[in-house]
Design an enzyme around this catalytic site. Structure first.
Site, PDB file in Angstrom:
ATOM      1  N   ASP A  98       0.864  -1.175   0.000  1.00  0.00           N
ATOM      2  CA  ASP A  98       0.000   0.000   0.000  1.00  0.00           C
ATOM      3  C   ASP A  98       0.902   1.227   0.000  1.00  0.00           C
ATOM      4  O   ASP A  98       1.777   1.357   0.867  1.00  0.00           O
ATOM      5  CB  ASP A  98      -0.860  -0.029   1.285  1.00  0.00           C
ATOM      6  CG  ASP A  98      -2.251   0.505   1.054  1.00  0.00           C
ATOM      7  OD1 ASP A  98      -2.364   1.581   0.432  1.00  0.00           O
ATOM      8  OD2 ASP A  98      -3.219  -0.137   1.515  1.00  0.00           O
ATOM      9  N   ASP A 200      -2.959   4.632  -2.254  1.00  0.00           N
ATOM     10  CA  ASP A 200      -3.933   5.132  -1.279  1.00  0.00           C
ATOM     11  C   ASP A 200      -4.317   6.580  -1.561  1.00  0.00           C
ATOM     12  O   ASP A 200      -3.441   7.430  -1.757  1.00  0.00           O
ATOM     13  CB  ASP A 200      -3.308   5.035   0.121  1.00  0.00           C
ATOM     14  CG  ASP A 200      -4.268   5.465   1.225  1.00  0.00           C
ATOM     15  OD1 ASP A 200      -5.195   4.694   1.523  1.00  0.00           O
ATOM     16  OD2 ASP A 200      -4.084   6.564   1.774  1.00  0.00           O
ATOM     17  N   GLU A 265      -6.695   3.941  -5.631  1.00  0.00           N
ATOM     18  CA  GLU A 265      -7.904   4.336  -4.910  1.00  0.00           C
ATOM     19  C   GLU A 265      -8.134   5.769  -5.375  1.00  0.00           C
ATOM     20  O   GLU A 265      -7.615   6.715  -4.794  1.00  0.00           O
ATOM     21  CB  GLU A 265      -7.701   4.282  -3.388  1.00  0.00           C
ATOM     22  CG  GLU A 265      -8.998   4.576  -2.653  1.00  0.00           C
ATOM     23  CD  GLU A 265      -8.819   4.970  -1.186  1.00  0.00           C
ATOM     24  OE1 GLU A 265      -9.754   4.752  -0.405  1.00  0.00           O
ATOM     25  OE2 GLU A 265      -7.764   5.504  -0.813  1.00  0.00           O
ATOM     26  N   HIS A 338     -11.358  -2.886   3.321  1.00  0.00           N
ATOM     27  CA  HIS A 338     -11.235  -2.579   4.747  1.00  0.00           C
ATOM     28  C   HIS A 338     -11.918  -1.267   5.130  1.00  0.00           C
ATOM     29  O   HIS A 338     -11.882  -0.881   6.295  1.00  0.00           O
ATOM     30  CB  HIS A 338      -9.757  -2.503   5.114  1.00  0.00           C
ATOM     31  CG  HIS A 338      -9.080  -1.341   4.444  1.00  0.00           C
ATOM     32  ND1 HIS A 338      -8.931  -1.260   3.081  1.00  0.00           N
ATOM     33  CD2 HIS A 338      -8.564  -0.188   4.942  1.00  0.00           C
ATOM     34  CE1 HIS A 338      -8.343  -0.120   2.774  1.00  0.00           C
ATOM     35  NE2 HIS A 338      -8.107   0.558   3.884  1.00  0.00           N
ATOM     36  N   ASP A 339     -12.495  -0.561   4.156  1.00  0.00           N
ATOM     37  CA  ASP A 339     -13.168   0.711   4.451  1.00  0.00           C
ATOM     38  C   ASP A 339     -14.692   0.605   4.341  1.00  0.00           C
ATOM     39  O   ASP A 339     -15.378   1.615   4.440  1.00  0.00           O
ATOM     40  CB  ASP A 339     -12.713   1.793   3.457  1.00  0.00           C
ATOM     41  CG  ASP A 339     -11.266   2.204   3.673  1.00  0.00           C
ATOM     42  OD1 ASP A 339     -10.794   2.123   4.820  1.00  0.00           O
ATOM     43  OD2 ASP A 339     -10.629   2.607   2.691  1.00  0.00           O
TER      44      ASP A 339
HETATM   45  C1  GLC Z   1      -7.712   5.326   2.360  1.00  0.00           C
HETATM   46  C2  GLC Z   1      -7.657   4.041   3.140  1.00  0.00           C
HETATM   47  C3  GLC Z   1      -8.296   4.247   4.470  1.00  0.00           C
HETATM   48  C4  GLC Z   1      -7.542   5.312   5.193  1.00  0.00           C
HETATM   49  C5  GLC Z   1      -7.418   6.580   4.355  1.00  0.00           C
HETATM   50  C6  GLC Z   1      -6.386   7.484   4.916  1.00  0.00           C
HETATM   51  O1  GLC Z   1      -9.003   5.702   2.079  1.00  0.00           O
HETATM   52  O2  GLC Z   1      -8.248   3.008   2.404  1.00  0.00           O
HETATM   53  O3  GLC Z   1      -8.343   3.084   5.236  1.00  0.00           O
HETATM   54  O4  GLC Z   1      -8.166   5.596   6.404  1.00  0.00           O
HETATM   55  O5  GLC Z   1      -7.025   6.307   3.037  1.00  0.00           O
HETATM   56  O6  GLC Z   1      -5.101   6.965   4.679  1.00  0.00           O
END
Ligand code: GLC
Ligand code: CA
Length: 564
Positions: A98, A200, A265, A338-339
């Site tokens: 990540d 990310d 993402e 995971h979100d």
């Molecule tokens: C992304 C991750 C999430 C995290 C955020 C801040 O959205 O998937 O879990 O809290 O970034 O890093």
């Protein structure tokens, strides 16, 4: 479309903290992942994405990194990671990490140095701004609640920007020296043998440098910072002033030379802009198709979100996405991570949860055009967990709870909303067996174990031929079979029976070959008049396919795949 080494692979996300604990301290770790590699290989996972395992104060469970060059001792050592790289390679699998470079931790030495000397070199690694009349520089609300600005420790009127929690200061990508640091780090990891990165919050890198206020959208008079980010991408995209400047540099300096795989993402990318972001000349190899699975999200707090995904809205969004992609790129298809809450709970009403519904969802995900990504536990149909307020760990859930109360919801409603939508739902320990704590490891796990583990666990499903787990294995085998891998990877996608409610159907074609997927994504039997004939049923989740003339009788949640 130019062929790439990663086309046709199945992705699988591991949340290390919750996957498998090898030493009984209650926290999943890298040696734990090593122990389960054969399980993952047997499932059919090819490319493993690890959520952050770097040293971190864990305010946001590792998405707040204090050292980009290491492994947090809770998860193991750099040697463990090297071993994981080697062992995945040995099995013909790939490992990606990540990449969290929109922000770091406030404990990172860069930030500590910026605090000590705001006008020095490291001050320039962050967005530091003077406040206005005793207030923060503008009215942006952070994604995890409260102002997106926090006073720099020891300063009267100097603030730093944080899109997420205040312990996650945003890195200043406008600064070429910061960018060089990042490229050095990315190349260091790629040289170690990882196959690439999940990127990310990557479309957050470009800020609106006018720092203008946003129109208020909540009782606090603030505006959600993601609105500002979205405007930047809409307006400038990859132009000379846009995010593309950073992203193409990152690609040229790091990903291209290593032939690395990247999955973004990447929020706020409109369909017209997709080709700028992914595909042959895109910034990334692929990005998650979130636009297809967000129709349940309504308001600023969880209470206002729909209880369940509307199957027809979901279908419509998938079709829109697929149409935008046509044949220049693949998106990475997901239903959970995971979100998000567990897909088995979001897409399927409680009373309809079961083998048929969970496997129908699996089939629709994997057989679409694009790269399928699974999230740990999805393959056994893990569900949301009944949480009490004290049991939540996630900072954004607790923030959402407070925000719900402020927006006028009762405590019961706020808790109910959080229980349904909390990110903690997908973070509960992986359910390996019916043993204590779901066989997660010897110690007391860091987060509540879902009490349904005696029923839903890997060991039990391995032993049952007709389990969800064995269906996933069969599905991924089918996906990768010599006969169908090519068409399921590269075949065109065409919606079918669009006007039929809760019938989710599409056709994949490649040359002379045609596959048709038909799914009744509902809890009642359906009668479907076939528009076209087929010669053979080649894959199903439920055995009997009943056909009377040109009519199919579809059982609740039946999914069938036919060949012309
Ligand atoms: C992304 C991750 C999430 C995290 C955020 C801040 O959205 O998937 O879990 O809290 O970034 O890093
Ligand atoms: Ca451990």
């Amino acid at each position: 479309m130019k062929r790439e080494w990663w086309h046709g692979l199945v992705g699988y996300q591991i949340y290390p903290r919750s996957f498998y604990d090898s030493n009984g301290d209650g926290i999943g770790d890298l040696p734990g992942i090593l122990k389960k590699l054969d399980y993952l290989k047997g499932l059919g996972a090819d490319l493993l994405w690890l959520s952050p395992m770097y040293p971190s104060p864990m305010v946001d469970n590792g998405y707040d990194i204090s050292d980009y060059y290491g492994v947090d001792p809770r998860f193991g050592t750099l040697e463990d990671l090297d071993r994981l790289i080697a062992e995945t390679k040995k099995r013909g699998m790939y490992l990606i990490l990540d990449l969290v470079v929109n922000h770091c931790s406030d404990q990172h030495p860069w930030f500590q140095s910026a605090v000590a000397d705001p006008s020095g070199k490291y001050g320039g690694y962050f967005y530091l701004k003077e406040g206005k009349d005793g207030q923060p520089p503008n009215n942006w609300r952070s994604l995890f609640g409260g102002s997106a600005w926090e006073k720099l420790p020891g300063q009267d009127n100097l603030y730093y920007l944080h899109i997420f929690a205040k312990q996650q200061p945003d890195l200043n990508w406008e600064n070429p020296a910061l960018r060089e640091e990042i490229y050095r780090m990315v190349n260091w990891w790629l040289d170690r043998g990882i196959a690439g990165f999940r990127l990310d919050a990557i479309t957050n890198l470009k800020k609106d440098l006018t720092w203008e206020d946003l129109p208020p959208d909540g009782p606090d008079g603030m505006g959600n910072i993601s609105e500002s980010i979205a405007r930047m991408i809409r307006r400038d995209g990859g132009t000379r002033n846009g995010i593309g400047v950073f992203l193409s540099e990152l690609r040229e300096r790091c990903f291209v030379p290593h032939d690395a795989f990247t999955v973004g993402e990447a929020s706020h990318v409109s369909p017209e802009r997709l080709s700028e972001f992914i595909g042959e000349d895109g910034y990334f190899s692929t990005m998650f198709a979130f636009d297809a699975i967000n129709s349940h999200i309504r308001g600023v707090c969880y209470c206002e979100d729909d209880r369940h995904m509307d199957p027809d809205a979901w279908k419509r969004d998938v079709f829109v996405n697929q149409a935008a992609l046509k044949d220049f790129a693949f998106e990475a298809n997901v239903v959970e991570n995971h979100d998000r809450p567990r897909a088995a709970s979001l897409f399927i009403p409680e009373e309809e949860y079961g083998f048929a519904s969970v496997t129908a969802l699996a089939g629709l995900l994997v057989l679409q055009r694009g790269m399928p990504f699974l999230y740990q536990g999805q393959e056994i149909g893990m569900t949301n967990c009944p949480f009490e307020l004290e049991e939540f760990d996630d900072l954004s859930t607790l923030d959402n709870y407070r925000f719900s109360l402020k927006s006028g919801h009762s405590k019961e409603e706020a808790l109910e909303g959080c229980a349904r939508m909390s990110r903690d739902n997908s973070r509960t320990p992986m359910q390996w067996s019916a043993e204590e704590n779901a066989g997660f490891g010897g110690g007391r796990p860091w987060l509540k174990v879902n009490p349904n583990y005696p029923r839903i666990n890997v060991a039990r499903q391995e032993a049952e031929y007709g389990s969800i787990l064995n269906f996933y294995r069969r599905l991924l085998n089918f996906y990768k079979s010599e006969e169908y891998h090519e068409i399921l990877t590269y075949g065109d996608f065409e919606p079918l029976y669009e006007d039929q409610e809760k019938i989710f159907s599409f056709r994949r074609t490649l040359g002379e070959k045609t596959l048709t997927v038909i799914c009744n994504f509902s809890g009642s039997e359906r009668f479907l008049s076939l528009k076209e004939d087929y010669s053979e049923v080649i894959f199903v989740n439920l055995p009997q396919v009943t056909r009377i003339g040109d009519n199919l009788i579809l059982h609740p949640f039946q999914l069938i795949v036919t060949e012309k």
